[in-house]
Design an enzyme around this catalytic site. Structure first.
Site, mmCIF file in Angstrom:
data_model
loop_
_atom_site.group_PDB
_atom_site.id
_atom_site.type_symbol
_atom_site.label_atom_id
_atom_site.label_comp_id
_atom_site.label_asym_id
_atom_site.label_seq_id
_atom_site.Cartn_x
_atom_site.Cartn_y
_atom_site.Cartn_z
ATOM 1 N N LYS A 24 -28.390 19.140 3.569
ATOM 2 C CA LYS A 24 -29.141 19.334 4.678
ATOM 3 C C LYS A 24 -29.887 17.945 4.771
ATOM 4 O O LYS A 24 -29.815 17.163 5.731
ATOM 5 C CB LYS A 24 -30.072 20.412 4.618
ATOM 6 C CG LYS A 24 -30.965 20.478 6.243
ATOM 7 C CD LYS A 24 -31.290 21.768 6.240
ATOM 8 C CE LYS A 24 -32.566 22.190 5.813
ATOM 9 N NZ LYS A 24 -33.739 21.445 6.385
ATOM 10 N N ARG A 29 -29.931 12.292 7.474
ATOM 11 C CA ARG A 29 -30.286 10.838 7.148
ATOM 12 C C ARG A 29 -28.835 10.261 7.749
ATOM 13 O O ARG A 29 -28.824 9.227 8.477
ATOM 14 C CB ARG A 29 -30.458 10.615 5.909
ATOM 15 C CG ARG A 29 -31.965 10.768 5.445
ATOM 16 C CD ARG A 29 -32.138 10.903 3.949
ATOM 17 N NE ARG A 29 -33.373 11.193 3.657
ATOM 18 C CZ ARG A 29 -34.256 12.297 3.753
ATOM 19 N NH1 ARG A 29 -33.692 13.634 3.900
ATOM 20 N NH2 ARG A 29 -35.627 12.240 3.156
ATOM 21 N N GLY A 92 -38.347 19.838 10.765
ATOM 22 C CA GLY A 92 -39.167 18.935 10.237
ATOM 23 C C GLY A 92 -38.710 17.398 9.756
ATOM 24 O O GLY A 92 -39.361 16.202 10.112
ATOM 25 N N ARG A 120 -47.193 22.297 12.121
ATOM 26 C CA ARG A 120 -47.153 21.473 10.693
ATOM 27 C C ARG A 120 -47.811 20.370 10.509
ATOM 28 O O ARG A 120 -48.019 19.713 11.920
ATOM 29 C CB ARG A 120 -45.564 21.625 10.443
ATOM 30 C CG ARG A 120 -45.012 23.039 9.982
ATOM 31 C CD ARG A 120 -43.532 23.060 9.807
ATOM 32 N NE ARG A 120 -43.443 22.069 8.462
ATOM 33 C CZ ARG A 120 -42.222 21.972 8.024
ATOM 34 N NH1 ARG A 120 -41.026 22.205 8.576
ATOM 35 N NH2 ARG A 120 -41.970 21.356 6.735
ATOM 36 N N ASP A 310 -38.239 23.204 -2.505
ATOM 37 C CA ASP A 310 -37.559 24.115 -1.742
ATOM 38 C C ASP A 310 -37.073 25.391 -2.537
ATOM 39 O O ASP A 310 -36.313 26.360 -1.934
ATOM 40 C CB ASP A 310 -36.374 23.543 -0.888
ATOM 41 C CG ASP A 310 -36.907 22.609 0.102
ATOM 42 O OD1 ASP A 310 -38.088 22.690 0.583
ATOM 43 O OD2 ASP A 310 -36.271 21.542 0.605
ATOM 44 N N LYS A 337 -44.506 24.382 4.743
ATOM 45 C CA LYS A 337 -43.100 24.412 5.065
ATOM 46 C C LYS A 337 -42.928 25.107 6.513
ATOM 47 O O LYS A 337 -43.915 25.357 7.155
ATOM 48 C CB LYS A 337 -42.237 24.895 3.962
ATOM 49 C CG LYS A 337 -42.499 23.966 2.602
ATOM 50 C CD LYS A 337 -41.861 22.692 2.973
ATOM 51 C CE LYS A 337 -42.100 21.746 1.538
ATOM 52 N NZ LYS A 337 -41.619 20.384 1.748
HETATM 53 C C1 S3P Z 1 -37.002 17.068 2.737
HETATM 54 C C2 S3P Z 1 -38.057 16.661 2.057
HETATM 55 C C3 S3P Z 1 -38.909 17.953 1.727
HETATM 56 C C4 S3P Z 1 -38.208 19.467 1.799
HETATM 57 C C5 S3P Z 1 -37.474 19.219 3.154
HETATM 58 C C6 S3P Z 1 -36.382 18.224 3.077
HETATM 59 C C7 S3P Z 1 -36.131 15.981 3.340
HETATM 60 O O1 S3P Z 1 -39.914 18.064 2.405
HETATM 61 O O2 S3P Z 1 -39.200 20.292 1.539
HETATM 62 O O3 S3P Z 1 -36.586 20.743 3.135
HETATM 63 O O4 S3P Z 1 -35.102 16.070 3.676
HETATM 64 O O5 S3P Z 1 -36.889 14.594 2.989
HETATM 65 P P1 S3P Z 1 -41.169 16.925 2.251
HETATM 66 O O6 S3P Z 1 -40.771 15.491 2.322
HETATM 67 O O7 S3P Z 1 -42.185 17.402 3.248
HETATM 68 O O8 S3P Z 1 -41.428 17.599 0.736
#
Ligand code: S3P
Length: 425
Positions: A24, A29, A92, A120, A310, A337
């Site tokens: 994911k 990205r 997010g 969040r 995660d 989260k």
């Molecule tokens: C992610 C980073 C993590 C992770 C999220 C995906 C990412 O979050 O928990 O599921 O793709 O960079 P944080 O950067 O808030 O720790």
């Protein structure tokens, strides 16, 4: 999976070769960076449902052309800079990375979000981007961005270990044409750094410091997205909990910022084998987990959390079936989260009869505790729904999970493995 599913412990679980979804974090990205690169990128094996669909929507809103060609997403980058107004849903990663991208390109616009995401914390990304010169505001209806007069070089030391914040800052600097440095308080997954490097950016890492300088525009690149280690961790948990189960997972991403769960799983005594390591932009290998060995309790300290952020709830479930008392410490980031995953882990595991204590951001779980079948509403968090579904595999009968449809945010075909074991009823 449907919203409400019934799951029972499988009688003869057996061997399953799992088709993992594309990672994911890398999929987000690859799509977003390709959208603003020069040329055409082909992305093989991207997760393109659920969360990542919002990043595809952002790419299109920016003016990039995104099409599907078999297993590839084909992204033709754009240098248009018209205002955008796009919905990031509950994602997010889409919202935070896109914020960095828009600041880098001085693109005005608004990023809308589902109420779950609106709740969040966003200061963590807004503040550093303002230091760079971005003009942005996080309001009740989403992220608002204005054009600005250019960015300035900066060194940012985020207050939390977050790959999303690091990614947003690096992307802003790279697209804005200024050198940026991020001093991480703990190392986090480096997918952004690896992909930017592959797209022609000069990225240097020394210990906890990352510095990125772009000699020119991003160059399109072909990306082969490896299997998602977080989804692999869910299946590994199932296999480790079920006597007679074996799960074989080809092509799992082994980015060092993501392998913490497998280190802990091995420490707990599970039978984990890794074969055929290859490294392209990201390292990947096949992982096999066999059920059978008795699990033992472990301690997971705050330094370890970023590499399994995660997957901590999965360790919580494993701990209910391990001998002794497991301690999980320093879980503050889990509270912000898709849900408060400390509270949710405790609620879900208690519903199944587990013994779990929460003190601040530390959790203690006593094992081995027989789990009982129950009905649980997993809310709107894919990882909580996954946790509940896996706990149901250890129940003493048929459990009902409500909210299982959210699992599609990260692992649309999760149900196929449960079905292969005869656990879906
Ligand atoms: C992610 C980073 C993590 C992770 C999220 C995906 C990412 O979050 O928990 O599921 O793709 O960079 P944080 O950067 O808030 O720790």
């Amino acid at each position: 999976m449907r919203h409400r599913v019934h799951i029972q412990p499988p009688r003869h679980p057996g061997r399953v070769v799992a088709r993992l979804p594309g990672d994911k974090s890398i999929s987000h990205r690859a799509v977003l960076f390709a959208a603003v690169a020069q040329g055409t990128s082909r992305i093989h094996g991207a997760l393109d449902t659920g969360d990542v669909g919002h990043s595809v929507a952002v790419a299109r809103a920016l003016g990039a052309r995104v099409t599907r060609d078999g297993a590839h997403l084909v992204v033709v980058g754009t240098d248009k800079n018209a205002p955008v107004d796009v919905d990031c849903g509950r994602s997010g990663t889409t919202l935070r990375l896109t914020t960095g991208l828009l600041v880098g390109r001085a693109t005005p616009g608004r990023l809308r979000a589902d109420p779950q995401l609106l709740a969040r914390p966003m200061d963590r990304v807004v503040e550093p981007l303002r230091v760079l010169g971005g003009a942005l505001d996080w309001r009740a209806d989403g992220m608002h961005l204005d054009a600005h007069r250019g960015l300035r070089p900066a060194t940012i030391a985020p207050s939390v270990a977050s790959a999303q914040v690091k990614g947003a800052v690096l992307l802003a600097g790279v697209l804005g044409g200024v050198p940026v440095t991020v001093d991480e308080c703990a190392p986090t997954r480096d997918h952004t750094e690896r992909l930017l490097r592959a797209m022609g950016v000069d990225v240097v890492r020394t210990d906890r410091r990352v510095r990125a300088v772009a000699p020119g525009p991003l160059r399109a690149v072909d990306v082969d997205v490896p299997g998602d280690p977080s989804s692999a961790a869910a299946l590994a948990t199932a296999a480790a909990l079920l006597d007679g189960a074996t799960v074989e997972m080809p092509g799992v991403c082994l980015n060092p910022g993501r392998t913490g769960f497998f280190d802990v799983l091995k420490r707990m005594g599970a039978a984990v084998t890794r074969r055929g390591l290859v490294t392209d932009i990201e390292p990947r290998a096949d992982i096999v987990v066999e059920g059978g060995p008795r699990l033992r309790a472990t301690d997971v300290g705050p330094d370890e959390i970023p590499a399994l952020v995660d997957e901590v709830m999965l360790v919580g479930l494993l701990a209910t079936q391990a001998d002794g008392v497991t301690r999980l410490r320093g879980l503050s980031e889990l509270r912000v989260k898709e849900s408060d995953r400390v509270a949710e882990m405790a609620r879900v595991l208690r519903a199944f009869g587990a013994t779990i204590d929460v003190a601040g951001d530390d959790v203690t779980i006593s094992g081995q505790t027989p789990l009982r079948a129950t009905t649980v509403n997993a809310g709107r968090d894919h990882r909580v729904a996954m946790l509940a579904s896996l706990a149901a595999l250890c129940g003493d009968g048929r459990s009902t999970i409500e909210g299982a449809d959210y699992i599609a945010d990260s692992f649309p075909r999760f149900g196929e493995v449960l079905a292969a074991w005869g656990a879906l009823c």
